[in-house]
Write a protein that holds these residues in place. Structure first.
Motif, PDB file in Angstrom:
ATOM      1  N   LEU A 130      52.749  36.763 -35.556  1.00 13.49           N
ATOM      2  CA  LEU A 130      52.683  37.632 -36.522  1.00 13.49           C
ATOM      3  C   LEU A 130      51.355  38.470 -36.172  1.00 13.49           C
ATOM      4  N   PRO A 131      51.267  39.757 -36.651  1.00 12.29           N
ATOM      5  CA  PRO A 131      50.226  40.648 -36.556  1.00 12.29           C
ATOM      6  C   PRO A 131      48.822  40.584 -36.493  1.00 12.29           C
ATOM      7  N   ALA A 132      47.905  41.149 -35.782  1.00  8.72           N
ATOM      8  CA  ALA A 132      46.484  40.606 -35.784  1.00  8.72           C
ATOM      9  C   ALA A 132      45.692  40.780 -37.220  1.00  8.72           C
ATOM     10  N   PHE A 133      46.416  41.800 -37.747  1.00  2.81           N
ATOM     11  CA  PHE A 133      45.634  42.137 -39.278  1.00  2.81           C
ATOM     12  C   PHE A 133      45.895  41.210 -40.271  1.00  2.81           C
ATOM     13  N   HIS A 134      46.777  40.083 -40.171  1.00  6.38           N
ATOM     14  CA  HIS A 134      47.294  39.089 -41.164  1.00  6.38           C
ATOM     15  C   HIS A 134      46.341  37.819 -40.620  1.00  6.38           C
ATOM     16  N   GLU A 135      46.078  37.286 -41.892  1.00  2.13           N
ATOM     17  CA  GLU A 135      45.109  36.081 -41.527  1.00  2.13           C
ATOM     18  C   GLU A 135      46.070  34.964 -41.801  1.00  2.13           C
ATOM     19  N   VAL A 136      46.305  34.256 -40.633  1.00  6.66           N
ATOM     20  CA  VAL A 136      47.196  33.207 -40.590  1.00  6.66           C
ATOM     21  C   VAL A 136      46.938  32.002 -41.412  1.00  6.66           C
ATOM     22  N   SER A 137      47.997  31.632 -42.311  1.00  3.15           N
ATOM     23  CA  SER A 137      47.791  30.399 -43.151  1.00  3.15           C
ATOM     24  C   SER A 137      47.799  29.092 -42.506  1.00  3.15           C
ATOM     25  N   VAL A 138      46.843  28.284 -42.356  1.00  2.12           N
ATOM     26  CA  VAL A 138      46.729  27.241 -41.673  1.00  2.12           C
ATOM     27  C   VAL A 138      46.679  25.893 -42.435  1.00  2.12           C
ATOM     28  N   TYR A 139      47.596  25.060 -42.068  1.00  3.45           N
ATOM     29  CA  TYR A 139      47.747  23.666 -42.768  1.00  3.45           C
ATOM     30  C   TYR A 139      47.925  22.636 -41.616  1.00  3.45           C
TER      31      TYR A 139
END
Length: 511
Positions: free
Chosen positions: A432-441
């Motif tokens: 995913l691109p750097a400007f997206h905040e990755v969802s963490v679970y």
């Protein structure tokens, strides 16, 4: 006692400015450590100090066991580690967008790159595997040019190589594919190029089909031609879907799945499910799910959440959480809730995008099952289908968080699926691109050392401020604190002087 008297005299001569400088410097250093720890945790998801302690200081402090035992058990421990680390396989996105007509247009408008280098590199590897074969090396023809084209990193160089291949041979199917994917700026232009590729590709497929039994080389050429035909026909069906000709797209997908059943690895059924949902042909969707939602087949967010949507559709329009809490859930409502819990357990990132509490981005060309990348790819295409069913999103909103009560330790034990893989975060950050905040679970708690350094920085900064504003009282507090700390040591020294001979103590102090 002479050294202790010197120490006491030295402490008494310290001025408040010294304490201000000491606490201020300590606050600055702990603040810098806190900033670095927070940055490292946000980027890598772990504490730098904890990582160094476990990987480097831990073995050194724990000591080294017998060398013979260590050598004998090296291979076993390596094998166990390899088995314990979950493998995160990256899959081709069945509904991936077109680079020229969709991804590039997003870049022109926003100035942001929607695809990462890692994702595009995986696509380049896929294209080399699908559209080339070993015999292309020995032929100075269009196919050898295209083999170099798929390896080019620069998009303009790939497009130039495709035109060069067409100049050598106007019937180069793979060159048309590359131009349709990357040079065409509209869906109509893309469809036109894919139709040219299909015309050439089908002729090559029929030609190689009659010669595939002559040897391994001919069999590889036929496999390549088969891949070209399947890929182009699938892309043409997706173009028809994008242009609103949904029934035509459904027919093309059904024919493709019937003619090439061995190509199920491409997950064409997921394209079919999305198109059928657009037609609101829910009975046909249920028939597809009955075939592919099998315990022996790999699952996906599309399979699990579509099954949940169909069951929610039967009860969602009349569902009320207040009424359900009083009379309890009916059998149909219970089935719908269980289907939602099953889907959320498989991929817990999807509900945030369906409920629009987290912003969507363009889906990547590859995805990680059960990861944030798969959730984006699913929600990007299926959110309109959930909105079309009255009450479905409300039912999802009321029930999806109840899944986590059944799996309190998702990394250790699952309910209906295997434990949630711990490697999804790092793989999604690559996709995913750097400007997206990755969802963490599951949501990670702040490491101890970040909290510790934050507390240390705050306390030392407060002490520095108090010492600067109230130098004499804080100096008195500091001296009292130091005296309190050293008093047990002074008491122990006095007892030792009373027990040990004076000459022995004198000799020890001289050492």
């Amino acid at each position: 006692m002479v050294d202790l008297e010197y120490i006491a005299m030295f402490l008494n001569t310290l001025t408040p400015k010294f304490y201000v400088a000491l606490t201020g410097t300590s606050s600055l250093i702990s603040g810098l450590i806190l900033i670095f720890e927070w940055w490292y945790f946000r980027k890598y998801g772990t504490s730098f100090i904890e990582q160094v302690s476990l990987n480097h200081l831990g073995p050194w402090l724990g000591g080294v066991e017998n060398n013979n035992n260590g050598n004998n058990n090296t291979n076993n421990s390596q094998n166990n580690n390899q088995q314990s680390v979950p493998e995160c396989k990256v899959w081709r996105n069945p509904l991936n967008l077109l680079r020229g007509a969709e991804y590039n247009r997003y870049t022109w408008v926003t100035g942001k790159e929607p695809l990462t280098y890692y994702d595009m590199n995986l696509s380049a590897q896929d294209h080399q595997t699908f559209f080339t074969c070993d015999s292309d090396h020995s032929r100075p023809t269009d196919e050898s040019v295209m083999q170099r084209a798929w390896r080019e990193r620069n998009p303009q160089a790939r497009i130039k190589a495709a035109h060069e291949a067409l100049e050598k041979d106007p019937e180069c199917a793979t060159a048309y594919i590359l131009l349709a994917e990357e040079e065409a700026t509209t869906i109509l232009e893309t469809e036109r190029l894919f139709k040219q590729a299909l015309k050439v590709g089908e002729a090559n497929y029929k030609k190689s089909q009659s010669t595939q039994h002559l040897g391994a080389q001919y069999e590889a050429i036929h496999r390549r031609d088969t891949n070209v035909c399947v890929y182009v026909r699938r892309r043409l069906a997706m173009c028809a879907r994008k242009l609103g000709r949904v029934k035509e797209a459904v027919k093309m997908m059904r024919d493709l799945m019937k003619e090439f059943p061995m190509m199920s690895v491409l997950n064409i059924h997921e394209n079919l499910i999305e198109a059928l949902l657009e037609l609101q042909a829910y009975a046909d969707v249920q028939a597809v799910l009955a075939k592919y939602d099998d315990i022996s087949l790999p699952k996906s967010a599309t399979i699990c959440y579509t099954a949940a949507l169909l069951k929610a559709r039967a009860v969602a329009d009349k569902f009320s959480p207040e009424i359900a809490s009083k009379r309890g859930l009916s059998t149909a409502e219970m089935n719908a809730v269980e289907a939602i819990h099953r889907a959320v357990e498989f991929n817990p990132h999807v509900p945030k995008y369906l409920l629009e509490t987290k912003s969507l981005i363009l889906p990547p060309e590859h995805l990680l099952k059960r990861g944030d990348s798969e959730a984006i790819a699913y929600a990007f295409f299926h959110l309109p289908h959930w909105k079309r069913v009255d009450g479905a999103l409300n039912l999802l909103h009321c029930t999806w968080e109840g899944t986590f009560r059944m799996i309190p330790y998702p990394l250790e034990k699952g309910h209906l699926f295997y434990p949630y893989p711990s490697c999804t975060e790092s793989a999604d950050r690559e996709l995913l691109p750097a400007f997206h905040e990755v969802s963490v679970y599951p949501k990670k708690e702040l490491p101890f050392f970040i909290l510790f350094t934050a507390g240390l920085c705050s306390v030392t900064a407060l002490l520095a401020l108090l010492t600067h504003q109230f130098p004499e009282p804080m100096g008195l507090v500091a001296k009292t604190f130091l005296n309190t700390i050293t008093s047990p040591f002074n008491f122990l020294v006095e007892k030792l002087e009373g027990v040990l001979p004076s000459n022995l103590w004198h000799q020890l102090t001289r050492l």
